[in-house]
Design a protein around this motif. Sequence first.
Motif, PDB file in Angstrom:
ATOM      1  N   PHE A  17       0.821  -1.042   0.077  1.00 37.92           N
ATOM      2  CA  PHE A  17       0.001   0.061   0.175  1.00 37.92           C
ATOM      3  C   PHE A  17       0.876   1.223  -0.082  1.00 37.92           C
ATOM      4  O   PHE A  17       0.565   2.419  -0.666  1.00 37.92           O
ATOM      5  CB  PHE A  17      -0.871   0.016   1.331  1.00 37.92           C
ATOM      6  N   GLU A  18       1.997   1.221   0.833  1.00 36.14           N
ATOM      7  CA  GLU A  18       2.775   2.361   0.930  1.00 36.14           C
ATOM      8  C   GLU A  18       3.484   2.688  -0.521  1.00 36.14           C
ATOM      9  O   GLU A  18       3.832   3.902  -1.086  1.00 36.14           O
ATOM     10  CB  GLU A  18       3.838   2.253   2.029  1.00 36.14           C
ATOM     11  N   LEU A  19       3.947   1.493  -1.310  1.00 35.20           N
ATOM     12  CA  LEU A  19       4.510   1.832  -2.704  1.00 35.20           C
ATOM     13  C   LEU A  19       3.326   2.399  -3.567  1.00 35.20           C
ATOM     14  O   LEU A  19       3.841   3.378  -4.421  1.00 35.20           O
ATOM     15  CB  LEU A  19       4.854   0.303  -3.189  1.00 35.20           C
ATOM     16  N   MET A  20       2.124   2.059  -3.356  1.00 36.39           N
ATOM     17  CA  MET A  20       1.298   2.625  -4.228  1.00 36.39           C
ATOM     18  C   MET A  20       0.786   3.841  -3.786  1.00 36.39           C
ATOM     19  O   MET A  20       0.785   4.836  -4.714  1.00 36.39           O
ATOM     20  CB  MET A  20      -0.226   1.594  -4.394  1.00 36.39           C
ATOM     21  N   LEU A  21       0.871   4.256  -2.742  1.00 39.68           N
ATOM     22  CA  LEU A  21       0.682   5.906  -2.333  1.00 39.68           C
ATOM     23  C   LEU A  21       1.952   6.721  -2.644  1.00 39.68           C
ATOM     24  O   LEU A  21       1.829   7.819  -3.344  1.00 39.68           O
ATOM     25  CB  LEU A  21       0.476   5.780  -0.969  1.00 39.68           C
ATOM     26  N   VAL A  70       1.576   7.339  -6.301  1.00 37.39           N
ATOM     27  CA  VAL A  70       0.643   8.576  -6.460  1.00 37.39           C
ATOM     28  C   VAL A  70       1.264   9.704  -6.216  1.00 37.39           C
ATOM     29  O   VAL A  70       1.223  10.755  -6.683  1.00 37.39           O
ATOM     30  CB  VAL A  70      -0.598   8.311  -5.554  1.00 37.39           C
ATOM     31  N   ASN A  71       2.118   9.890  -4.928  1.00 33.35           N
ATOM     32  CA  ASN A  71       2.823  11.181  -4.618  1.00 33.35           C
ATOM     33  C   ASN A  71       4.040  11.503  -5.649  1.00 33.35           C
ATOM     34  O   ASN A  71       3.939  12.675  -6.004  1.00 33.35           O
ATOM     35  CB  ASN A  71       3.599  11.131  -3.341  1.00 33.35           C
ATOM     36  N   LEU A  72       4.394  10.560  -6.466  1.00 29.34           N
ATOM     37  CA  LEU A  72       5.388  10.816  -7.369  1.00 29.34           C
ATOM     38  C   LEU A  72       4.612  11.533  -8.643  1.00 29.34           C
ATOM     39  O   LEU A  72       5.142  12.548  -9.257  1.00 29.34           O
ATOM     40  CB  LEU A  72       6.270   9.698  -7.917  1.00 29.34           C
ATOM     41  N   ALA A  86       1.282  25.235  -6.963  1.00 29.93           N
ATOM     42  CA  ALA A  86       1.954  24.387  -5.932  1.00 29.93           C
ATOM     43  C   ALA A  86       0.665  23.307  -5.404  1.00 29.93           C
ATOM     44  O   ALA A  86       1.016  22.777  -4.361  1.00 29.93           O
ATOM     45  CB  ALA A  86       2.452  25.108  -4.863  1.00 29.93           C
ATOM     46  N   THR A  87      -0.276  23.029  -6.243  1.00 29.12           N
ATOM     47  CA  THR A  87      -1.434  22.252  -5.665  1.00 29.12           C
ATOM     48  C   THR A  87      -0.775  20.677  -5.432  1.00 29.12           C
ATOM     49  O   THR A  87      -1.002  20.120  -4.786  1.00 29.12           O
ATOM     50  CB  THR A  87      -2.508  22.191  -6.729  1.00 29.12           C
ATOM     51  N   GLY A  88       0.077  20.077  -6.311  1.00 28.19           N
ATOM     52  CA  GLY A  88       0.430  18.848  -6.337  1.00 28.19           C
ATOM     53  C   GLY A  88       1.425  18.510  -4.991  1.00 28.19           C
ATOM     54  O   GLY A  88       1.258  17.671  -4.628  1.00 28.19           O
ATOM     55  N   GLN A  89       1.994  19.567  -4.970  1.00 32.19           N
ATOM     56  CA  GLN A  89       2.978  19.313  -3.795  1.00 32.19           C
ATOM     57  C   GLN A  89       2.103  19.532  -2.389  1.00 32.19           C
ATOM     58  O   GLN A  89       2.441  18.711  -1.380  1.00 32.19           O
ATOM     59  CB  GLN A  89       4.025  20.562  -3.568  1.00 32.19           C
ATOM     60  N   THR A  90       1.242  20.289  -2.397  1.00 34.43           N
ATOM     61  CA  THR A  90       0.009  20.264  -1.282  1.00 34.43           C
ATOM     62  C   THR A  90      -0.488  18.881  -0.968  1.00 34.43           C
ATOM     63  O   THR A  90      -0.559  18.486  -0.092  1.00 34.43           O
ATOM     64  CB  THR A  90      -0.890  21.504  -1.239  1.00 34.43           C
ATOM     65  N   LEU A  91      -1.008  18.403  -2.131  1.00 33.90           N
ATOM     66  CA  LEU A  91      -1.808  17.155  -2.139  1.00 33.90           C
ATOM     67  C   LEU A  91      -0.812  16.100  -1.691  1.00 33.90           C
ATOM     68  O   LEU A  91      -1.213  14.945  -1.024  1.00 33.90           O
ATOM     69  CB  LEU A  91      -2.548  16.992  -3.525  1.00 33.90           C
ATOM     70  N   ALA A  92       0.513  16.148  -2.130  1.00 33.32           N
ATOM     71  CA  ALA A  92       1.458  15.264  -1.970  1.00 33.32           C
ATOM     72  C   ALA A  92       1.637  15.039  -0.235  1.00 33.32           C
ATOM     73  O   ALA A  92       2.007  13.904   0.319  1.00 33.32           O
ATOM     74  CB  ALA A  92       2.880  15.359  -2.685  1.00 33.32           C
TER      75      ALA A  92
END
Length: 111
Positions: A34-38, A41-43, A56-62
């Motif tokens: 699960f951590e690998l999948m998350l 998504v962060n990448l 900067a929306t992507g970094q905030t969501l990450a």
Amino acid sequence: MPLILPLLLAVVLFCIGVYGVLARRNVITLLMSFELMLNAVNLNLVAFDAWRINDATGQTLAVFVITLAAAEIGLGLAIVLLLFRGHGHVDADAARDLAEQDELVEQEKAT
């Protein structure tokens, strides 16, 4: 750097995570998958954020996803510890069977 490189890496990470969830039965391995999948998504979020320069929306969501992942791991490891202390194993299929046995015992007590 072209956008395709981090996206391909994210696809590889996500596929490894999906394989780990579907093929493995150890609960700790499931949590790592699960951590690998998350992380995949962060990448993706950070790669698309770098592609769109003024946002900067992507970094905030990450950061939000990392926070949720930390909470998930904390709760998941607590469940794993309780399962291991109570039954001496961390097998996901055996834990599901234990839940079904508990339901049968409760039904027998009710009748």
